[in-house]
Design a protein around this motif. Structure first.
Motif, PDB file in Angstrom:
ATOM      1  N   ASP A  50      60.761  15.570  50.272  1.00 54.17           N
ATOM      2  CA  ASP A  50      60.417  16.552  49.246  1.00 54.17           C
ATOM      3  C   ASP A  50      59.670  17.696  49.914  1.00 54.17           C
ATOM      4  OD1 ASP A  50      58.612  17.862  47.212  1.00 54.17           O
ATOM      5  OD2 ASP A  50      59.619  16.452  45.874  1.00 54.17           O
ATOM      6  N   VAL A  51      60.125  18.912  49.731  1.00 57.40           N
ATOM      7  CA  VAL A  51      59.445  20.100  50.240  1.00 57.40           C
ATOM      8  C   VAL A  51      59.050  20.931  49.028  1.00 57.40           C
ATOM      9  CG1 VAL A  51      59.618  22.180  51.636  1.00 57.40           C
ATOM     10  CG2 VAL A  51      60.749  20.077  52.393  1.00 57.40           C
ATOM     11  N   ARG A  52      57.745  21.039  48.782  1.00 55.27           N
ATOM     12  CA  ARG A  52      57.261  21.649  47.553  1.00 55.27           C
ATOM     13  C   ARG A  52      56.496  22.929  47.852  1.00 55.27           C
ATOM     14  NH1 ARG A  52      57.677  19.353  42.190  1.00 55.27           N
ATOM     15  NH2 ARG A  52      59.049  18.177  43.558  1.00 55.27           N
ATOM     16  N   PRO A  53      56.941  24.076  47.311  1.00 55.49           N
ATOM     17  CA  PRO A  53      56.169  25.314  47.487  1.00 55.49           C
ATOM     18  C   PRO A  53      54.765  25.178  46.904  1.00 55.49           C
ATOM     19  CG  PRO A  53      58.375  25.803  46.688  1.00 55.49           C
ATOM     20  CD  PRO A  53      58.198  24.319  46.581  1.00 55.49           C
ATOM     21  N   TYR A  54      53.817  25.782  47.609  1.00 53.21           N
ATOM     22  CA  TYR A  54      52.406  25.688  47.204  1.00 53.21           C
ATOM     23  C   TYR A  54      51.732  27.001  47.558  1.00 53.21           C
ATOM     24  CZ  TYR A  54      47.538  23.979  47.183  1.00 53.21           C
ATOM     25  OH  TYR A  54      46.204  23.799  46.941  1.00 53.21           O
ATOM     26  N   GLY A  55      51.089  27.615  46.587  1.00 52.82           N
ATOM     27  CA  GLY A  55      50.432  28.899  46.816  1.00 52.82           C
ATOM     28  C   GLY A  55      49.043  28.728  47.382  1.00 52.82           C
ATOM     29  N   GLY A  56      48.771  29.333  48.540  1.00 51.46           N
ATOM     30  CA  GLY A  56      47.447  29.274  49.145  1.00 51.46           C
ATOM     31  C   GLY A  56      46.446  30.116  48.391  1.00 51.46           C
ATOM     32  N   PRO A  57      45.168  29.974  48.685  1.00 48.40           N
ATOM     33  CA  PRO A  57      44.111  30.656  47.920  1.00 48.40           C
ATOM     34  C   PRO A  57      44.117  32.170  48.069  1.00 48.40           C
ATOM     35  CG  PRO A  57      43.182  29.552  49.826  1.00 48.40           C
ATOM     36  CD  PRO A  57      44.612  29.108  49.733  1.00 48.40           C
ATOM     37  N   GLU A  58      44.701  32.671  49.111  1.00 53.90           N
ATOM     38  CA  GLU A  58      44.779  34.118  49.310  1.00 53.90           C
ATOM     39  C   GLU A  58      46.218  34.608  49.219  1.00 53.90           C
ATOM     40  OE1 GLU A  58      42.928  34.618  53.077  1.00 53.90           O
ATOM     41  OE2 GLU A  58      40.905  34.194  52.320  1.00 53.90           O
ATOM     42  N   GLY A  59      47.024  33.901  48.428  1.00 53.83           N
ATOM     43  CA  GLY A  59      48.400  34.293  48.226  1.00 53.83           C
ATOM     44  C   GLY A  59      49.354  33.828  49.301  1.00 53.83           C
ATOM     45  N   GLN A  60      48.918  32.930  50.192  1.00 51.04           N
ATOM     46  CA  GLN A  60      49.801  32.430  51.239  1.00 51.04           C
ATOM     47  C   GLN A  60      50.943  31.614  50.613  1.00 51.04           C
ATOM     48  OE1 GLN A  60      46.501  31.718  51.043  1.00 51.04           O
ATOM     49  NE2 GLN A  60      45.505  31.830  53.039  1.00 51.04           N
ATOM     50  N   ASP A  61      52.099  31.687  51.227  1.00 50.26           N
ATOM     51  CA  ASP A  61      53.226  30.837  50.844  1.00 50.26           C
ATOM     52  C   ASP A  61      53.238  29.629  51.777  1.00 50.26           C
ATOM     53  OD1 ASP A  61      54.346  32.394  48.709  1.00 50.26           O
ATOM     54  OD2 ASP A  61      55.077  33.821  50.205  1.00 50.26           O
ATOM     55  N   TRP A  62      52.896  28.476  51.229  1.00 47.94           N
ATOM     56  CA  TRP A  62      52.847  27.222  51.969  1.00 47.94           C
ATOM     57  C   TRP A  62      53.834  26.240  51.361  1.00 47.94           C
ATOM     58  CZ3 TRP A  62      46.770  26.698  51.741  1.00 47.94           C
ATOM     59  CH2 TRP A  62      46.197  27.534  52.705  1.00 47.94           C
ATOM     60  N   TRP A  63      54.131  25.165  52.113  1.00 44.24           N
ATOM     61  CA  TRP A  63      55.003  24.101  51.624  1.00 44.24           C
ATOM     62  C   TRP A  63      54.405  22.756  51.993  1.00 44.24           C
ATOM     63  CZ3 TRP A  63      56.549  28.592  53.909  1.00 44.24           C
ATOM     64  CH2 TRP A  63      57.330  29.447  53.120  1.00 44.24           C
ATOM     65  N   ILE A  64      54.384  21.839  51.029  1.00 44.24           N
ATOM     66  CA  ILE A  64      53.837  20.505  51.219  1.00 44.24           C
ATOM     67  C   ILE A  64      55.001  19.521  51.334  1.00 44.24           C
ATOM     68  CG2 ILE A  64      52.249  18.756  50.353  1.00 44.24           C
ATOM     69  CD1 ILE A  64      50.942  21.480  50.929  1.00 44.24           C
ATOM     70  N   VAL A  65      54.982  18.729  52.395  1.00 49.32           N
ATOM     71  CA  VAL A  65      56.059  17.785  52.665  1.00 49.32           C
ATOM     72  C   VAL A  65      55.590  16.369  52.305  1.00 49.32           C
ATOM     73  CG1 VAL A  65      57.599  16.835  54.426  1.00 49.32           C
ATOM     74  CG2 VAL A  65      56.925  19.253  54.530  1.00 49.32           C
ATOM     75  N   SER A  66      56.393  15.682  51.501  1.00 50.03           N
ATOM     76  CA  SER A  66      56.067  14.312  51.103  1.00 50.03           C
ATOM     77  C   SER A  66      57.355  13.517  50.973  1.00 50.03           C
ATOM     78  CB  SER A  66      55.298  14.306  49.776  1.00 50.03           C
ATOM     79  OG  SER A  66      56.094  14.851  48.725  1.00 50.03           O
ATOM     80  N   ASP A  67      57.211  12.235  50.644  1.00 51.02           N
ATOM     81  CA  ASP A  67      58.395  11.404  50.467  1.00 51.02           C
ATOM     82  C   ASP A  67      59.159  11.807  49.213  1.00 51.02           C
ATOM     83  OD1 ASP A  67      58.764   9.506  52.590  1.00 51.02           O
ATOM     84  OD2 ASP A  67      56.886   8.563  51.989  1.00 51.02           O
ATOM     85  N   LEU A  68      60.444  11.524  49.217  1.00 47.49           N
ATOM     86  CA  LEU A  68      61.290  11.858  48.078  1.00 47.49           C
ATOM     87  C   LEU A  68      60.761  11.227  46.799  1.00 47.49           C
ATOM     88  CD1 LEU A  68      64.786  11.310  49.743  1.00 47.49           C
ATOM     89  CD2 LEU A  68      63.710  13.509  49.211  1.00 47.49           C
ATOM     90  N   GLY A  69      60.673  12.024  45.753  1.00 47.78           N
ATOM     91  CA  GLY A  69      60.208  11.524  44.473  1.00 47.78           C
ATOM     92  C   GLY A  69      58.718  11.360  44.360  1.00 47.78           C
ATOM     93  N   CYS A  70      57.961  11.814  45.373  1.00 47.38           N
ATOM     94  CA  CYS A  70      56.519  11.560  45.398  1.00 47.38           C
ATOM     95  C   CYS A  70      55.694  12.839  45.357  1.00 47.38           C
ATOM     96  CB  CYS A  70      56.141  10.772  46.649  1.00 47.38           C
ATOM     97  SG  CYS A  70      56.804   9.116  46.641  1.00 47.38           S
ATOM     98  N   ALA A  71      56.243  13.894  44.791  1.00 46.66           N
ATOM     99  CA  ALA A  71      55.461  15.120  44.648  1.00 46.66           C
ATOM    100  C   ALA A  71      54.643  15.019  43.366  1.00 46.66           C
ATOM    101  CB  ALA A  71      56.381  16.326  44.647  1.00 46.66           C
ATOM    102  N   VAL A  72      54.469  16.112  42.644  1.00 46.41           N
ATOM    103  CA  VAL A  72      53.695  16.084  41.415  1.00 46.41           C
ATOM    104  C   VAL A  72      54.313  15.052  40.477  1.00 46.41           C
ATOM    105  CG1 VAL A  72      52.939  17.426  39.446  1.00 46.41           C
ATOM    106  CG2 VAL A  72      53.102  18.497  41.687  1.00 46.41           C
ATOM    107  N   GLY A  73      53.483  14.213  39.878  1.00 45.94           N
ATOM    108  CA  GLY A  73      53.990  13.153  39.038  1.00 45.94           C
ATOM    109  C   GLY A  73      53.855  11.796  39.708  1.00 45.94           C
TER     110      GLY A  73
END
Length: 512
Positions: free
Chosen positions: A111-134
């Motif tokens: 799972d590659v999930r877009p995530y906005g940094g505190p100063e508008g950075q474009d970041w991505w959080i990598v986790s196992d499939l099905g294990c993001a938000v939720g």
């Protein structure tokens, strides 16, 4: 669930170049937090955070690059090779393992999930499939062995910790129990050196991927439990979203600490002092037991190590049945059949009964290493909404504690104060009454506290602009209300201290 994870070798120029090309493709397609909101719309975006995918599937029926990336990495649906080639450097993704090919289709390995940094950075959080938000409850068909090593993505707990963390520049930071690496990613902005540890080697690999894909500096990654991987090293900042769940056993590495009751959180707090530099902060999330016959405030005070100040905030309390049901569902036990579910529910209640636990609290713990023998320990319950980020509010809390600890009443009355920003006054009483029953001061920033004050307190706070010492303001109020100024000076310092402690009044230098 696939056990495969991509590779991103920070020491390999070719691997770095492939990761950079992938990052550029994500940016070009607007596979970012803002891009997702624009594509999906607010309702579908919010539904995705609840692990409900149907609205997002409907919104991604087009053939554009962004729709393709959402289906691949967020919805974990296979995508035709031709579509993937229009959105990604497919050869690079196959070489490093971000994608897996099955005939004419490609699917994501993580799972590659877009995530906005505190100063508008474009970041991505990598986790196992099905294990993001939720969370892990979204996994379908995973075996117990697979589930025990899952690496979760970004959830409410991890964003809460990121929001309360002090973001002052530091030389060294430790992310203990890094998971998918979100805290290490934040720390990379303001720490010269970042160390990230985890008992789960899979989590360390996800952290490396998160940092590499987000364009952050690599962290020093170390495997092990609690402070064992860092021996006697010390840090300016320690952050931890530990496996704090109080459970009968350690089935799931990402949440179950493997110690009885709340011992893991207690141990982490007590051992942190030895790994903090003077003036350093340790900030973590924790669960704690409410034990029959014990005051929970006192229980937590006993955790604070010598030489540290502490601010402990209980945000929520659940009775033991609510708590057990929450984490049984998180583990997917509600789908295991009635008998198996009942047996596991019983095991949780047996554990709580044996430990005389009547409820479980959740909240934040912040330690600051002061080196002082007279520690300042604040333990409070605050279930109300707050304004994130709170890092500067945390610094302000400890600064105010320092001021109050070193300022006697005479110095307090000689001091200058200003009313904090965005504090408003509310008058509460019956409609049409000539005078209010009481006056409330309310903060619209930070912790958003509210406190009752009398007319003297309200008048005092209202004229505090830093220009006059507190004593002279009280003398003027005494003359106005016809009260003995000496008596007013005697009885008011406690009220001023309370307003300073809660952040309604800020000490200022004379003439500032």
């Amino acid at each position: 669930m696939s056990t495969h994870l991509p590779t991103a070798d920070a020491q390999d120029p070719e691997s770095n170049a492939r990761t950079a090309r992938l990052r550029e493709a994500l940016l070009t397609a607007a596979f970012t937090a803002d891009g997702l909101l624009d594509l999906l719309g607010a309702p579908a975006y919010a539904a995705l955070a609840r692990s409900e995918t149907v609205p997002a599937l409907r919104a991604t029926r087009g053939d554009g690059p962004l729709e393709t990336l959402v289906r691949l990495f967020l919805l974990q649906r296979p995508v035709e090779l031709r579509r993937a080639r229009a959105a990604l450097p497919v050869a690079d993704c196959l070489a490093d393992g971000w994608l897996v090919q099955d005939g004419d289709e490609l699917r994501a390995s993580v799972d590659v999930r877009p995530y906005g940094g505190p100063e508008g950075q474009d970041w991505w959080i990598v986790s196992d499939l099905g294990c993001a938000v939720g969370g892990a409850g979204g996994i379908r068909g995973a075996g117990e062995a697979d589930r025990s090593e899952l690496v979760l993505g970004v959830g409410g707990a991890s964003t809460t910790l990121a929001g309360i963390t002090v973001r002052r520049p530091v030389g060294s930071a430790l992310d203990l129990g890094t998971g998918s690496g979100i805290q290490a990613l934040h720390a990379s902005r303001h720490a010269t050196r970042v160390t990230a540890t985890d008992l789960n080697p899979r989590a360390l690999r996800c952290t490396a991927l998160t940092l590499a894909l987000s364009g952050a500096r690599p962290a020093d990654l170390r495997e092990g439990s609690l402070f064992a991987p860092v021996a006697d090293e010390t840090y300016d900042l320690i952050v931890s979203n530990p496996p704090f769940v109080i459970s009968p056993g350690a089935r799931l590495t990402y949440r179950d600490g493997g110690m009885g009751g709340d011992d893991l959180c207690r141990t982490l707090v007590q051992q942190s002092a030895a790994h903090l530099n003077d003036g350093g902060y340790c900030q973590l999330l924790a669960n704690w037991q409410h034990v029959a016959g014990e005051e929970w405030h006192d229980r937590l005070r006993s955790w604070v190590p010598r030489g540290c100040d502490a601010w402990i905030v209980q945000r929520e309390v659940q009775d033991i049945t609510q708590y057990a049901e929450l984490w049984l569902r998180d583990a997917g036990d509600h789908r295991a059949g009635d008998e198996a579910y009942a047996a596991r529910y019983d095991a949780w209640l047996d554990e709580f009964e044996a430990r005389k636990t009547k409820a479980v609290g959740f909240g934040w713990i912040t330690l600051r290493k002061s080196g002082s023998d007279t520690s300042s320990i604040t333990v409070e319950e605050w279930p109300h909404p707050v304004e994130q980020p709170l890092g500067e509010s945390v610094v302000g809390h400890f600064d105010r504690q320092d001021y109050l600890r070193t300022t006697d009443d005479a110095a307090l009355l000689a001091g200058h104060f200003r009313l904090a920003d965005e504090v408003v006054q509310e008058q509460v009483g019956l409609p049409g009454a000539e005078d209010p029953e009481h006056v409330v001061l309310r903060q619209n920033r930070g912790m958003r506290r509210a406190t009752k004050v009398d007319t003297v307190g309200a008048g005092f706070a209202g004229v505090c602009d830093g220009s006059l010492p507190a004593g002279r303001i009280l003398d003027a109020i005494a003359q106005l209300v016809g009260e003995d100024p000496v008596l007013l000076r005697d009885r008011t310092p406690a009220s001023i201290r309370a307003l300073v402690e809660q952040g309604f009044l800020e000490p200022v230098a004379e003439g500032a």
